[in-house]
Each structure stands twice: as C-alpha cells, then as structure tokens.
Design a protein around this motif. Structure first.
Motif, PDB file in Angstrom:
ATOM      1  N   PRO A 328       0.810  -1.225   0.000  1.00 46.41           N
ATOM      2  CA  PRO A 328       0.000   0.000   0.000  1.00 46.41           C
ATOM      3  C   PRO A 328       0.842   1.275   0.000  1.00 46.41           C
ATOM      4  CG  PRO A 328      -0.852  -1.577   1.583  1.00 46.41           C
ATOM      5  CD  PRO A 328       0.478  -2.095   1.138  1.00 46.41           C
ATOM      6  N   PRO A 348       1.124   1.757  10.696  1.00 48.41           N
ATOM      7  CA  PRO A 348       0.692   2.774   9.721  1.00 48.41           C
ATOM      8  C   PRO A 348       0.938   4.188  10.219  1.00 48.41           C
ATOM      9  CG  PRO A 348      -1.216   1.767  10.788  1.00 48.41           C
ATOM     10  CD  PRO A 348      -0.018   0.945  11.169  1.00 48.41           C
ATOM     11  N   ALA A 352       2.110   7.417   7.982  1.00 43.59           N
ATOM     12  CA  ALA A 352       0.835   8.063   7.662  1.00 43.59           C
ATOM     13  C   ALA A 352       0.944   9.038   6.486  1.00 43.59           C
ATOM     14  CB  ALA A 352       0.282   8.758   8.903  1.00 43.59           C
ATOM     15  N   LEU A 355       1.218   6.938   3.256  1.00 42.70           N
ATOM     16  CA  LEU A 355      -0.031   6.235   2.962  1.00 42.70           C
ATOM     17  C   LEU A 355      -1.088   7.212   2.460  1.00 42.70           C
ATOM     18  CD1 LEU A 355      -0.195   3.814   6.033  1.00 42.70           C
ATOM     19  CD2 LEU A 355       0.183   3.161   3.635  1.00 42.70           C
ATOM     20  N   ARG A 362      -5.499   4.402  -2.702  1.00 43.10           N
ATOM     21  CA  ARG A 362      -6.741   4.662  -1.975  1.00 43.10           C
ATOM     22  C   ARG A 362      -7.935   4.660  -2.916  1.00 43.10           C
ATOM     23  NH1 ARG A 362      -5.206  10.125   0.140  1.00 43.10           N
ATOM     24  NH2 ARG A 362      -7.415  10.216   0.736  1.00 43.10           N
ATOM     25  N   TYR A 384      -5.984   1.492   8.535  1.00 42.69           N
ATOM     26  CA  TYR A 384      -5.872   1.907   7.130  1.00 42.69           C
ATOM     27  C   TYR A 384      -7.223   1.853   6.409  1.00 42.69           C
ATOM     28  CZ  TYR A 384      -4.084   2.260   2.357  1.00 42.69           C
ATOM     29  OH  TYR A 384      -3.836   2.648   1.052  1.00 42.69           O
ATOM     30  N   MET A 398      -6.943   8.041   5.248  1.00 43.72           N
ATOM     31  CA  MET A 398      -6.657   6.645   4.978  1.00 43.72           C
ATOM     32  C   MET A 398      -7.527   6.203   3.793  1.00 43.72           C
ATOM     33  SD  MET A 398      -4.257   5.563   7.242  1.00 43.72           S
ATOM     34  CE  MET A 398      -3.408   7.089   6.784  1.00 43.72           C
ATOM     35  N   SER A 399      -7.838   4.940   3.679  1.00 44.14           N
ATOM     36  CA  SER A 399      -8.548   4.484   2.481  1.00 44.14           C
ATOM     37  C   SER A 399      -9.998   4.933   2.457  1.00 44.14           C
ATOM     38  CB  SER A 399      -8.474   2.957   2.386  1.00 44.14           C
ATOM     39  OG  SER A 399      -9.210   2.354   3.446  1.00 44.14           O
TER      40      SER A 399
END
Length: 509
Positions: A328, A348, A352, A355, A362, A384, A398-399
C-alpha cells in the motif's frame, strides 16, 4: 492424525525471570554467534510478539514461528478448555513448519525459541507460559537470571525457578534446564559473588552456570510504544560481530552446544538474507491431486503492514487460496483479478504521510469496495481501512472504506489474549455450515494497540464482528466494524486458533 511428534533436532528455549531480564538480547546474540560458527538455526518466539520474530527471521535467514500454547487451540466456550496433557494439534502444526527443511533440503542444526515475560508467567494458573511450551515441545531451558541489584540472593531466585512445580506440570510435565546465565552483571567483584552463590545449587541440581553477561558493553536495542524498533530499522546499525564477540567472551557457548548435543560449528561468513516474503513466511505443504478453484487473495506487506504471522500465508494457501503480496505504500493498486484483500497489522502511524499521499491506491481500494470485494484488516490494517488517522492533532486520510477515525495517543488502549465468537452475519451469512447457531464460529488471538475510535458507537450501516472475552472467560463486549464486504478489527487472529474463520472467510471470495 490429531497429534504429531516433533523430530529430534537439538533445541533450546531462552527464558527469563521476568520482563527486562535480557532474553531478547541474549537470543539475538546467540543467533549471531551460532551463525558465525556456520550453524543453521531456526528460531521462534513464544507468544504473539511480531517484532522479536522479525529479528529472528532477519538474523537466521529463515521464517520465525510464533509458538503460543493458549492461542493455538480453538476456544469452545467463553470459559476456556480442559488442562493440556499433550501437545495440541495446532501447536504441533506450527512447530512442524519450523522444523521443515529449507528450500535447499537442509534441516536446521539447532532450534532456538525466545520466551516471553517470566518463565512461569501465563494465563490463569500460568497456563500457556514459556515453561509449559518448553515442556510440551521437549526443549530444555536456558534460564536468564536478572542479577541487577542481587548478590547471594541470586541463589534463592535461581532455586525458586529450578524447583517450582506449577499445577499444570502434573499434566504436561516439567521442563528440563540446560543451564543458567546471569544478566545485568556489574564488575569483577559482582561476578565472583554470583559464582559463589550459585555454586552449591549447581552442584545439587547439575544445572550449570554458563555465563555472566555484563551491563557494560552490552549492545542497546531501541524501543517504541509497541515494543522494540523493528528489525528493518535496527539491524543496519547492529554490529553482529561485536554482538557475537560480547556473548562468546562472557558465555560458554561451546559448553551449551555440547549439553544440547548440537554441532559446535566452525568459522563462517554467512550474512542474513534480504527481507523478502520467502525469508519471512513458511512455504505451504505440497498437496497432490487435482486443484480446485483457488481464489486470489491480495495480502498487504511492506514497512507499514509487517505484523503478519509467518505461518498465515502457508495456512491460507493450504486452505485453497493463491496469495499475492502488494505494498500500500508503493503500489498504485492491489494485484489484478484478486477475489479478496487482507491487511495485517503494523505501524501505519509511522508512515501516515506516505499512505495518505498514495492517492492511486486509496482510489483503487474504494473502487474495489464499491464492487463488493471482501476486504479484511487487523489492527494497523483496520486503521488503514478507516476514514482518517489523527496524529498530534492532524488528520491523515486513509482508504476511507469504513466511516471511522482512529485517534492515536500515548495511552495504551488494550493488551491481552482474546477469545472471540463471531456475531451473526460475520464473516458472511452464506457460510451457515461454519458459523451457524449449532456450532458458533470461535477464534483466538491477541490485542495490543494504542489507537481508539473517535466514534462512541458504530455509525449507521455498520455492525460489530466479534463478541470478545479475555483468556479467563471474562466478557469484554462486541468489537470490530463491518460495512458491506469491508471489515476491520483490533484483534490479531492467531492462524492455528482461527482456521475455521479463515476457511469461512475464504469461502466468501
């Protein structure tokens, strides 16, 4: 076959009188020293710790198992199970993976298991402790005595550990002791006091004093909130030669190997292998016969998501899945044509910004969730899957697959073993044979995290996954969140304690 007998390979459990007794440093030093002698070592960690096992894998070049007596058995009720009398099937399977020959056909010269907490510390009555693990596996113990602040009293400490007979030992037997070492030792006068204090006990029990490891000159291992700083960060700065020399100078490694019946080895220039899935994860057993449909499962694995048990990918493959790793942090999307995705735990919060910056990943995940792809995340993977991670007052996107925000502070949110019962509809309503009311789906795992949800209750359209209880059966309430085919939990499931869950979840792919 319900139970298996491990093959006879020399082995050792490094245990301590308590936390901070020097187990990890002693284990890492032993791994370096044995590798320097040209010996092939397979290592494991007692209990659920991912970080210590990653150090073992990095130093040995072989996957490192997590051997856990409590988590390896599927719980049959919130009140636990009967006392153990022999090695459980789940533990035997994990141990068998550890003993299997490497890809080149060579087996290990020695097995090394690092204990957890104090030797007799475990669940209710000490069940599942390092001593019980050693007794079940038939491995002798090297006892690390924390001698800081002790003189002649070290003999009382040692005698208590050597002669202690807990209640569970009536069923599984008592472990043998290969020797003792004293850690956190001061100067020469302190060493002589310790030698004289332990000499009568050694004469009575036959358990030798093999080492006096000094405080001065001992390598330092950095820590953070979930334990040691990970191997991928710490090992580049760890002087393996110096660590080997420190141990060899203060511990009689040759006498230890002779006591175990292990090869003494010679000189070697072996170096640990690179961090790859092949070095971190066990290979599945080869099965004959016609292959059935094999769903493609994408498994996140990189610096942000590295808390994955070494035997989980093998178990997933043996249950019928094809496992494909992805990052990811670096990849634009998961592997193509995947039937499901799994996000393990990790750090994570340390990654961060990266990501959040990977907007391609994402977006790809949101598109897959809209197509009802089954997606499951644990702990760091759960974070996440959320909408945002809040660190130091700043939100990192996040996602966004679950309508939750994780708040991460300095206060620990949860720690301990967990027995979990699947709530209705999880993992899927279409798996009644595995999770129906006649036989509730139960699993075991471990919870350790500093994150907690901003939301006091789950948002509309979401439901919990598990009904949790602790290792003694005390109820802890519902846990986890699912919306559609996306689900996340703080719980790290132990593979052999969650076979029925993984079979049921893979059936949904």
């Amino acid at each position: 076959m319900k139970y298996t007998t491990p093959p006879r390979i020399p082995g050792l459990v490094v245990a301590g009188t308590g936390s901070n007794a020097g187990k990890t440093l002693t284990t890492l030093a032993l791994l370096c020293a044995l590798r320097a002698r040209g010996l092939r070592v397979h290592a494991a960690k007692s209990g659920p710790d991912f970080i210590d096992a990653a150090f073992h894998a990095a130093l040995t070049g072989a996957p490192a198992a997590n051997l856990d007596v409590w988590m390896c058995r599927e719980t049959r009720s919130e009140q636990g199970q009967r006392p153990l009398r022999r090695i459980p099937q789940g533990l035997a399977r994990v141990f068998a993976r550890m003993l299997r020959a490497d890809a080149d056909g060579r087996s290990a010269d020695l097995l090394l298991v690092e204990g957890a907490m104090g030797l007799y510390d475990g669940g209710a009555g000490g069940a599942g402790c390092t001593a019980q693990l050693a007794a079940l596996l038939g491995l002798p113990v090297l006892l690390a005595l924390n001698a800081h602040g002790l003189g002649q009293s070290v003999a009382a400490l040692a005698e208590g550990f050597l002669r202690h007979r807990p209640a569970w030992a009536a069923h599984t037997g008592q472990p043998a002791f290969a020797g003792m070492i004293c850690t956190h030792v001061g100067g020469e006068k302190h060493k002589e006091i310790l030698r004289q204090a332990l000499a009568p006990l050694t004469a009575q029990t036959g358990v030798p004093l093999l080492g006096l490891l000094p405080r001065e000159g001992a390598p330092q291992l950095k820590s953070r909130h979930l334990g040691l700083v990970e191997a991928r960060e710490s090992l580049p700065g760890l002087n393996r030669k110096a660590l080997t020399a420190w141990l060899e100078a203060h511990c009689d490694v040759t006498a230890l190997l002779r006591a175990l019946g292990a090869p003494l080895g010679g000189l070697s220039t072996q170096e640990p292998v690179a961090e790859t899935p092949a070095a971190r994860f066990f290979a599945p057993r080869v099965r004959s016969g016609k292959a059935a449909r094999r769903p493609r499962l994408g498994v996140a694995w990189d610096a942000a998501f590295s808390f994955c048990y070494a035997d989980l990918p093998a178990l997933l493959r043996e249950l019928g899945a094809e496992v494909h790793f992805f990052s990811p942090l670096k990849d634009a999307a998961p592997p193509s044509a995947c039937n499901g995705l799994y996000f393990p735990g990790g750090y994570p919060e340390l990654h961060a910004p990266a990501l959040a910056a990977n907007t391609h990943m994402r977006a790809a995940l949101r598109a897959l969730a809209e197509r009802n792809l089954p997606i499951y995340g644990e702990c760091g993977g759960y974070i996440y899957l959320m909408r945002a991670l809040r660190l130091h007052g700043r939100d990192y996107p996040m996602s966004g697959l679950l309508p939750l925000t994780c708040l991460l502070g300095g206060q620990r949110a949860a720690l301990g073993y967990r027995a979990a019962r699947a709530l209705p509809g999880w993992p899927a309503a279409r798996a009644p044979a595995l999770s129906g009311p006649s036989r509730p789906l139960r699993t075991r795992g471990h919870e350790f995290h500093y994150g907690h949800l901003e939301e006091a209750t789950l948002p509309s359209g979401c439901a919990s996954l598990w009904q949790l209880s602790d290792s003694q059966g005390a109820p802890l309430g519902p846990e986890g969140c699912r919306r559609g085919t996306v689900a996340g939990s703080w719980l790290h499931l132990y593979p052999e304690g969650a076979r029925r869950f993984w079979r049921a979840w893979l059936a949904c792919l």
